[in-house]
Scaffold this active site. Structure first.
Site, PDB file in Angstrom:
ATOM      1  N   HIS A 218       0.813  -1.232   0.000  1.00 58.62           N
ATOM      2  CA  HIS A 218       0.000   0.000   0.000  1.00 58.62           C
ATOM      3  C   HIS A 218       0.846   1.282   0.000  1.00 58.62           C
ATOM      4  O   HIS A 218       0.654   2.172  -0.825  1.00 58.62           O
ATOM      5  CB  HIS A 218      -0.875   0.063   1.263  1.00 58.62           C
ATOM      6  CG  HIS A 218      -1.784  -1.087   1.486  1.00 58.62           C
ATOM      7  ND1 HIS A 218      -2.989  -1.232   0.838  1.00 58.62           N
ATOM      8  CD2 HIS A 218      -1.686  -2.157   2.317  1.00 58.62           C
ATOM      9  CE1 HIS A 218      -3.599  -2.314   1.260  1.00 58.62           C
ATOM     10  NE2 HIS A 218      -2.830  -2.908   2.161  1.00 58.62           N
TER      11      HIS A 218
HETATM   12  O1  RIB Z   1      -4.608  -0.062   5.172  1.00 55.53           O
HETATM   13  C1  RIB Z   1      -3.268  -0.141   4.816  1.00 55.53           C
HETATM   14  C2  RIB Z   1      -2.438   0.759   5.677  1.00 55.53           C
HETATM   15  O2  RIB Z   1      -2.516   0.326   7.037  1.00 55.53           O
HETATM   16  C3  RIB Z   1      -0.967   0.759   5.329  1.00 55.53           C
HETATM   17  O3  RIB Z   1      -0.461   2.048   5.525  1.00 55.53           O
HETATM   18  C4  RIB Z   1      -0.397  -0.210   6.351  1.00 55.53           C
HETATM   19  O4  RIB Z   1       0.978   0.003   6.558  1.00 55.53           O
HETATM   20  C5  RIB Z   1      -1.211   0.116   7.568  1.00 55.53           C
HETATM   21  O5  RIB Z   1      -0.747   1.297   8.142  1.00 55.53           O
END
Ligand code: RIB
Ligand code: CA
Length: 288
Positions: A218
């Site tokens: 992500h």
């Molecule tokens: O939903 C994904 C996010 O949540 C990413 O930033 C992961 O590292 C957690 O922080």
């Protein structure tokens, strides 16, 4: 992007990959702020500092928001990225001392790959934040922390709402976009082959991948959105984050009625997946 860059991380392996993308792209980072995520702030801070030292990058790592963002969170804690914020392999990184200094100022551009608590605090103090790139929220995909909420929004919904309605330009990279990057063995192996630090990260990511059967980078996608926004398409949307509702806390409500409406929030609504994957890999290749 302005001259000053602060990065706010919460101890995920995708946060570590995002930092690798920035470092491999030779983008100067002024400070990295460690905040509460699936592990507490101090664990995030130490793993982040060790990772940056391993990458050969000298950047201050400062303490950000602590537990208490979510008063009920410790009981619910699921250290998705490992209890050490590095897939259980943090001891493989170069050693470093515990970061002890607290963040003071935010200015310029902020890449936030965790809760928006620190950004909201900075805006309340009228600090000169020019623009924000945030991995967080969801448009139509539902959540990953709850049925309604993406994790970073769920961690501090009032802060998310404050930032998204502040008028400061935000580029929001939601779950709908990042979930298009489900990595398997081949992408993880490519990171491992790209650099010796990449091998350490790939081993840590591999532990999540073996457990879950997938890994989604992500925050690295958000780092590419900061560096190369033209690889995404963006719509200007009014966005709120729900705080009050019990089953809906942390849900982001993105107004998609009709054409773009006046708002400071640009929401990524499409992405060139192969190109972004290539940019992530290319940045890791430039690391030692
Ligand atoms: O939903 C994904 C996010 O949540 C990413 O930033 C992961 O590292 C957690 O922080
Ligand atoms: Ca994160």
């Amino acid at each position: 992007m302005s001259d000053a860059l602060s990065v706010i991380v919460d101890g995920g392996l995708d946060d570590a990959l995002a930092l690798a993308v920035l470092c491999g792209s030779s983008i100067p980072i002024d400070q990295v702020i460690a905040t509460e995520g699936s592990v507490c702030r101090s664990v995030t801070a130490l793993a982040t500092k060790r990772w940056l030292v391993t990458l050969g990058v000298s950047v201050p790592v400062l303490l950000g928001a602590d537990r208490g963002i979510r008063s009920n969170y410790p009981e619910e804690r699921d250290p998705f990225h490992g209890v050490d914020a590095f897939g259980g392999t943090v001891s493989a990184l170069v050693d470093a001392s515990d970061p002890e200094d607290h963040w003071q100022d935010l200015k310029g551009t902020v890449l936030c790959t965790g809760a928006l608590t620190v950004v909201a605090q900075a805006l309340r103090r009228h600090q000169p934040v020019d623009d924000i790139v945030w991995m967080g929220g969801a448009v139509a995909s539902g959540g990953n922390m709850t049925a309604a909420a993406e994790f970073n929004a769920w961690m501090d919904p009032p802060a998310a709402d404050e930032v998204l309605t502040s008028g400061v330009p935000v580029r929001m990279v939601p779950l709908d976009i990042t979930n298009r990057f489900v990595w398997g063995d081949s992408q993880i192996a490519a990171i491992g082959d790209a650099a010796s630090s990449g091998r350490l990260l790939a081993e840590a990511i591999g532990s999540v991948h073996r457990r879950e059967g997938w890994f989604v980078p992500h925050d690295a996608v958000a780092a590419v959105a900061l560096l190369e926004p033209q690889l995404f398409s963006w719509s200007t949307r009014s966005v709120r984050c729900e705080s009050a509702g019990e089953p809906t806390a942390g849900a982001t409500i993105v107004d998609r009625r009709g054409p773009d409406r006046p708002s400071a929030v640009s929401v990524a609504d499409d992405v060139d997946v192969p190109q972004v994957n290539e940019r992530i890999l290319a940045a890791v290749r430039r690391l030692s």
